[in-house]
Scaffold this motif. Structure first.
Motif, PDB file in Angstrom:
ATOM      1  N   LEU A   1       0.817  -1.216   0.000  1.00 43.30           N
ATOM      2  CA  LEU A   1       0.000   0.000   0.000  1.00 43.30           C
ATOM      3  C   LEU A   1       0.848   1.262   0.000  1.00 43.30           C
ATOM      4  O   LEU A   1       0.452   2.285  -0.566  1.00 43.30           O
ATOM      5  CB  LEU A   1      -0.930   0.006   1.215  1.00 43.30           C
ATOM      6  N   SER A   2       2.003   1.207   0.636  1.00 46.12           N
ATOM      7  CA  SER A   2       2.825   2.413   0.823  1.00 46.12           C
ATOM      8  C   SER A   2       3.970   2.443  -0.185  1.00 46.12           C
ATOM      9  O   SER A   2       4.358   1.410  -0.751  1.00 46.12           O
ATOM     10  CB  SER A   2       3.391   2.439   2.242  1.00 46.12           C
ATOM     11  N   ASP A   3       4.519   3.635  -0.386  1.00 37.63           N
ATOM     12  CA  ASP A   3       5.672   3.782  -1.278  1.00 37.63           C
ATOM     13  C   ASP A   3       6.903   3.078  -0.713  1.00 37.63           C
ATOM     14  O   ASP A   3       7.698   2.504  -1.461  1.00 37.63           O
ATOM     15  CB  ASP A   3       5.972   5.271  -1.500  1.00 37.63           C
ATOM     16  N   SER A   4       7.055   3.140   0.615  1.00 36.34           N
ATOM     17  CA  SER A   4       8.199   2.463   1.229  1.00 36.34           C
ATOM     18  C   SER A   4       8.086   0.948   1.051  1.00 36.34           C
ATOM     19  O   SER A   4       9.085   0.259   0.830  1.00 36.34           O
ATOM     20  CB  SER A   4       8.293   2.815   2.713  1.00 36.34           C
TER      21      SER A   4
ATOM     22  N   LYS B   1       6.590  -0.567  -1.503  1.00 34.93           N
ATOM     23  CA  LYS B   1       6.897  -0.842  -2.905  1.00 34.93           C
ATOM     24  C   LYS B   1       8.403  -0.806  -3.149  1.00 34.93           C
ATOM     25  O   LYS B   1       8.947  -1.658  -3.877  1.00 34.93           O
ATOM     26  CB  LYS B   1       6.197   0.174  -3.794  1.00 34.93           C
TER      27      LYS B   1
END
Length: 308
Positions: free
Chosen positions: A110-113, A115
């Motif tokens: 869900l988060s950029d971190s 990914k």
């Protein structure tokens, strides 16, 4: 020249195969898609007629949010599972599908971190997994392929080509039963909404590392021993991948024994060099003959050169 002609024919055949698959799938699935679209439109119109206080734009914005959340495995339905998709067992299942390249896509970061972490994790994890699978399949080949073929050929006197063919068929049947059909029966018993065909479809799609994500185990509401179930499925996928690779490697051996690989693969570079003529320079007679030296100090004569 012959190898390039065969490669061209293979590519043409492959494109025809893709177009045939697209035609068949489109013919089968398009009517179902049209029926489902019509049902959803009618359902939407009935809802708006029965609820005059709800405008169409607000309903569509709500549905868009729900559908986007559902793509990440988050549902707003009252009968959906309240278990987290990111507990330790589910995260273990996700990491196993990531590094084995199955990747169902049902649960995604869900988060950029998250990914960014998946990128670096897969960058190391995928080659590491392939290394382990290759080493394991090498040892399985020695036990389940090389030893039986050698025993039947040397000690029983059977023809090598016939032995490899029969062995491959037997191995395929065993893998079909033990790795696909038996787990399919188990999945269809645990997953109450899955038929045997659904479970077999899931096993086959998963072990071929296609991972469409339309069927994911352990997502039912209040499923018994869900963490243990998720971890067990992860181990099943890894074990199943090993035996699928064993079948592929055995098929390659059978094709090699029957000479099929010679039709499609280029000859070895060493064989090409052995066939090249040695051209002398025009002034070679004017210079004193020098003793022949190997190109590399550590170079050794090949088996083919010894037996000339």
């Amino acid at each position: 020249m012959k190898s390039w002609v065969l490669l061209t024919l293979l590519l043409v055949g492959y494109l025809i195969y893709l177009f045939l698959g697209a035609l068949v799938v489109s013919t089968i699935e398009s009517p179902y898609e049209g029926t489902l679209r019509d049902e959803l439109r009618q359902l939407k119109q009935h809802f708006l007629q029965d609820s005059p206080c709800v405008n169409e734009s607000g309903l569509e914005a709500f549905l868009e949010k729900v559908l986007n959340a559902n793509k990440f495995g988050v549902s707003v339905l009252s009968n959906s599972s309240n278990d987290s998709n990111w507990d330790l067992a589910s995260s273990f299942f996700f990491s196993s599908t990531l590094v084995t390249t199955v990747g169902y896509g049902y649960t995604t970061p869900l988060s950029d971190s998250g990914k960014a972490f998946c990128i670096f994790y897969a960058l190391i994890g995928v080659p590491f997994t392939m290394l382990i699978l290759t080493a394991a399949v090498q040892r399985l080949m020695a036990i389940f392929t090389h030893k039986p073929i050698r025993y039947l050929q040397v000690h029983r006197g059977f023809d090598r080509k016939m032995v490899t063919k029969v062995h491959f068929l037997v191995l395929m049947v065993l893998v079909l039963v033990l790795i696909l059909m038996v787990p399919s029966a188990i999945f269809s018993a645990i997953e109450s909404t899955w038929t045997f065909l659904d479970a077999f479809y899931f096993c086959f799609i998963s072990l071929c590392t296609i991972g469409l994500g339309d069927y994911v185990p352990g997502e039912q509401n209040n499923q018994w021993l869900r963490p243990l179930y998720k971890v067990s499925v992860a181990f099943y996928l890894f074990l199943g991948l090993m035996f699928m690779l064993l079948v592929l490697q055995t098929f390659h051996k059978v094709a090699d024994v029957h000479g099929l690989t010679d039709l499609f693969y280029l000859p070895r570079l060493r064989d090409q060099e052995d066939q090249e003529p040695i051209l002398e320079t025009p002034d070679s007679s004017a210079r004193p003959e020098e003793p022949k030296r190997p190109l590399n100090a550590g170079a050794q004569a090949s088996y083919s050169s010894i037996n000339r």
